[in-house]
Design an enzyme around this catalytic site. Sequence first.
Site, PDB file in Angstrom:
ATOM      1  N   LYS A   1     -10.600  -4.886  -4.435  1.00 28.21           N
ATOM      2  CA  LYS A   1     -11.612  -3.461  -4.810  1.00 28.21           C
ATOM      3  C   LYS A   1     -10.752  -2.185  -5.230  1.00 28.21           C
ATOM      4  O   LYS A   1     -11.391  -1.693  -5.896  1.00 28.21           O
ATOM      5  CB  LYS A   1     -12.609  -3.334  -3.779  1.00 28.21           C
ATOM      6  CG  LYS A   1     -12.196  -2.957  -2.360  1.00 28.21           C
ATOM      7  CD  LYS A   1     -13.329  -2.793  -1.303  1.00 28.21           C
ATOM      8  CE  LYS A   1     -12.807  -3.423  -0.130  1.00 28.21           C
ATOM      9  NZ  LYS A   1     -14.066  -3.810   0.736  1.00 28.21           N
TER      10      LYS A   1
ATOM     11  N   LYS B   1       0.748  -1.078   0.162  1.00 26.63           N
ATOM     12  CA  LYS B   1       0.203  -0.021   0.029  1.00 26.63           C
ATOM     13  C   LYS B   1       0.925   1.266   0.130  1.00 26.63           C
ATOM     14  O   LYS B   1       0.485   2.327  -0.643  1.00 26.63           O
ATOM     15  CB  LYS B   1      -0.819  -0.014   1.316  1.00 26.63           C
ATOM     16  CG  LYS B   1      -2.216  -0.994   1.076  1.00 26.63           C
ATOM     17  CD  LYS B   1      -3.258  -0.855   1.979  1.00 26.63           C
ATOM     18  CE  LYS B   1      -4.226  -1.951   1.789  1.00 26.63           C
ATOM     19  NZ  LYS B   1      -5.004  -2.188   2.906  1.00 26.63           N
TER      20      LYS B   1
ATOM     21  N   LYS C   1      -4.098 -11.187  -6.511  1.00 29.90           N
ATOM     22  CA  LYS C   1      -5.316 -11.215  -5.954  1.00 29.90           C
ATOM     23  C   LYS C   1      -6.226  -9.999  -6.517  1.00 29.90           C
ATOM     24  O   LYS C   1      -6.228  -9.097  -6.880  1.00 29.90           O
ATOM     25  CB  LYS C   1      -5.364 -11.258  -4.412  1.00 29.90           C
ATOM     26  CG  LYS C   1      -5.181  -9.962  -3.649  1.00 29.90           C
ATOM     27  CD  LYS C   1      -5.279  -9.862  -2.301  1.00 29.90           C
ATOM     28  CE  LYS C   1      -5.041  -8.411  -1.942  1.00 29.90           C
ATOM     29  NZ  LYS C   1      -5.494  -8.076  -0.555  1.00 29.90           N
TER      30      LYS C   1
HETATM   31  P1  TYM Z   1     -10.641  -6.413   3.738  1.00 28.45           P
HETATM   32  O1  TYM Z   1     -11.713  -5.509   3.991  1.00 28.45           O
HETATM   33  O2  TYM Z   1      -9.398  -6.154   2.823  1.00 28.45           O
HETATM   34  O3  TYM Z   1     -11.142  -8.140   3.348  1.00 28.45           O
HETATM   35  C1  TYM Z   1     -12.085  -8.542   4.221  1.00 28.45           C
HETATM   36  C2  TYM Z   1     -11.870 -10.330   4.163  1.00 28.45           C
HETATM   37  O4  TYM Z   1     -11.959 -10.581   2.701  1.00 28.45           O
HETATM   38  C3  TYM Z   1     -10.897 -11.453   2.347  1.00 28.45           C
HETATM   39  N1  TYM Z   1     -10.211 -11.063   1.210  1.00 28.45           N
HETATM   40  C4  TYM Z   1     -10.257 -12.004   0.136  1.00 28.45           C
HETATM   41  N2  TYM Z   1     -10.480 -13.431   0.276  1.00 28.45           N
HETATM   42  C5  TYM Z   1     -10.165 -14.115  -0.830  1.00 28.45           C
HETATM   43  N3  TYM Z   1      -9.754 -13.708  -2.085  1.00 28.45           N
HETATM   44  C6  TYM Z   1      -9.598 -12.382  -2.051  1.00 28.45           C
HETATM   45  N4  TYM Z   1      -9.148 -11.706  -3.025  1.00 28.45           N
HETATM   46  C7  TYM Z   1      -9.755 -11.550  -0.955  1.00 28.45           C
HETATM   47  N5  TYM Z   1      -9.684 -10.147  -0.843  1.00 28.45           N
HETATM   48  C8  TYM Z   1     -10.149  -9.945   0.317  1.00 28.45           C
HETATM   49  C9  TYM Z   1      -9.691 -10.904   3.497  1.00 28.45           C
HETATM   50  O5  TYM Z   1      -8.716 -11.767   3.777  1.00 28.45           O
HETATM   51  C10 TYM Z   1     -10.789 -10.704   4.863  1.00 28.45           C
HETATM   52  O6  TYM Z   1     -10.865 -11.755   5.406  1.00 28.45           O
HETATM   53  N6  TYM Z   1      -7.398  -5.996   7.501  1.00 28.45           N
HETATM   54  C11 TYM Z   1      -8.673  -6.866   7.241  1.00 28.45           C
HETATM   55  C12 TYM Z   1      -9.892  -6.133   7.871  1.00 28.45           C
HETATM   56  C13 TYM Z   1      -9.801  -6.255   9.464  1.00 28.45           C
HETATM   57  C14 TYM Z   1      -9.910  -7.654  10.353  1.00 28.45           C
HETATM   58  C15 TYM Z   1      -9.952  -7.080  11.409  1.00 28.45           C
HETATM   59  C16 TYM Z   1     -10.245  -8.778   9.670  1.00 28.45           C
HETATM   60  C17 TYM Z   1      -9.560  -5.344  10.449  1.00 28.45           C
HETATM   61  N7  TYM Z   1      -9.487  -5.788  11.635  1.00 28.45           N
HETATM   62  C18 TYM Z   1     -10.052  -7.991  12.623  1.00 28.45           C
HETATM   63  C19 TYM Z   1     -10.168  -9.827  10.821  1.00 28.45           C
HETATM   64  C20 TYM Z   1     -10.093  -9.614  12.102  1.00 28.45           C
HETATM   65  C21 TYM Z   1      -8.956  -6.259   5.714  1.00 28.45           C
HETATM   66  O7  TYM Z   1      -8.357  -5.226   5.201  1.00 28.45           O
HETATM   67  O8  TYM Z   1      -9.772  -6.982   5.141  1.00 28.45           O
END
Ligand code: TYM
Length: 340
Positions: free
Chosen positions: A198, A113, A195
């Site tokens: 969004k 990032k 991957k």
């Molecule tokens: P975020 O918002 O980027 O993504 C949310 C969830 O979706 C999963 N994910 C994917 N899984 C498979 N293939 C993909 N291409 C893909 N893109 C996203 C992510 O692994 C995630 O599970 N840092 C985290 C949010 C967060 C969080 C937490 C998660 C903040 N605090 C505490 C768990 C526990 C994030 O940015 O997810």
Amino acid sequence: MQKPIIYSGMQATGNLHIGNWLGAARNWAKLSSDYNCLFCVVDLHSLTVRQDPKVLRQSARNVLAWYIALGLDPAKNILYFQSHVAAHAELAWILNCYSYMGELGRMTQFKEKSAKSEENINAGLFTYPVLQAADILLYRTNLVPVGDDQRQHLELTRDVAQRFNQVYGDIFTVPEAYIPPVGARIMALQNPEKKMSKSDDNQANCIFLSDEPGVIIKKFKRAVTDSDNQIRHAPDKPGISNLLTIYSCVTGRTMDEGVGDFSQSGYGDFKVKVGEAVLEALIPYRAEFERLITDTAYLDGVIADGADKAQAMATSTLIKVKEAVGLPICIKEGVSYERS
Ligand code: TYM
């Protein structure tokens, strides 16, 4: 006996895509009956990138509505906004003092990032995983179902929890990650080496849950394949493997069954059929989302109720932490805490 605790969350920005669904939310719904679950819309995390306030507020609500639409019943799970529970930011500060620059600098997501937005490498981007650790540790979480890209953040959470516990005793539960065997890394449709994300500049890489049916099929038709004509799951066939993975996730067919289903198909036919399978699986969820998002009173009730329940759980952990590190405790009315 108390059920173990699941905690997970998604950023509040933009639309959810099928990676978020297949890598994360789908497993939340599957696991939720055996656990006490909290699912958070991590709106504070979204501030690491400049946001239009109106858009952020609406997309946070959309994400919460998607949680419900994708099968998370608010009567059985705690669904809430991170910013509604002040303990997240407070614990994050405390944990910042137990986290090292070196380990935060090694985080792949930080490196990616910050390379992408060199003009805005804010401190929040750097300490982001500490806030994530606070999210998880506040609720004495046992299991964190996430996609593969969160593996490193989970490792850091465990390290920080263990480090803290070594000094102060058994304050935090050390959580485990749950990373699904299939679907943990859904890849970009036009570049299956990276991957699905969004924030991808090329929107054709990403299938959003709210994309129009015609758009979904079109994006699948344009998905990158390769030059031979074999439909199999193998490391040398990242595009085909990604489509087979998506197909397996949305239909419940095993990988072998999926390969069998397309033994007579060419790539063109295969891609359309995968798109149609995704659409078919999404139809009921999309209808439910459309219904929910207009039901303002219901959503407001869910949000208020979730905040109250999460707050109660978080406060009791935060008081323990504050007492452990030596901060003067202010026992307010309504906060129940048994001194050790
Ligand atoms: P975020 O918002 O980027 O993504 C949310 C969830 O979706 C999963 N994910 C994917 N899984 C498979 N293939 C993909 N291409 C893909 N893109 C996203 C992510 O692994 C995630 O599970 N840092 C985290 C949010 C967060 C969080 C937490 C998660 C903040 N605090 C505490 C768990 C526990 C994030 O940015 O997810």
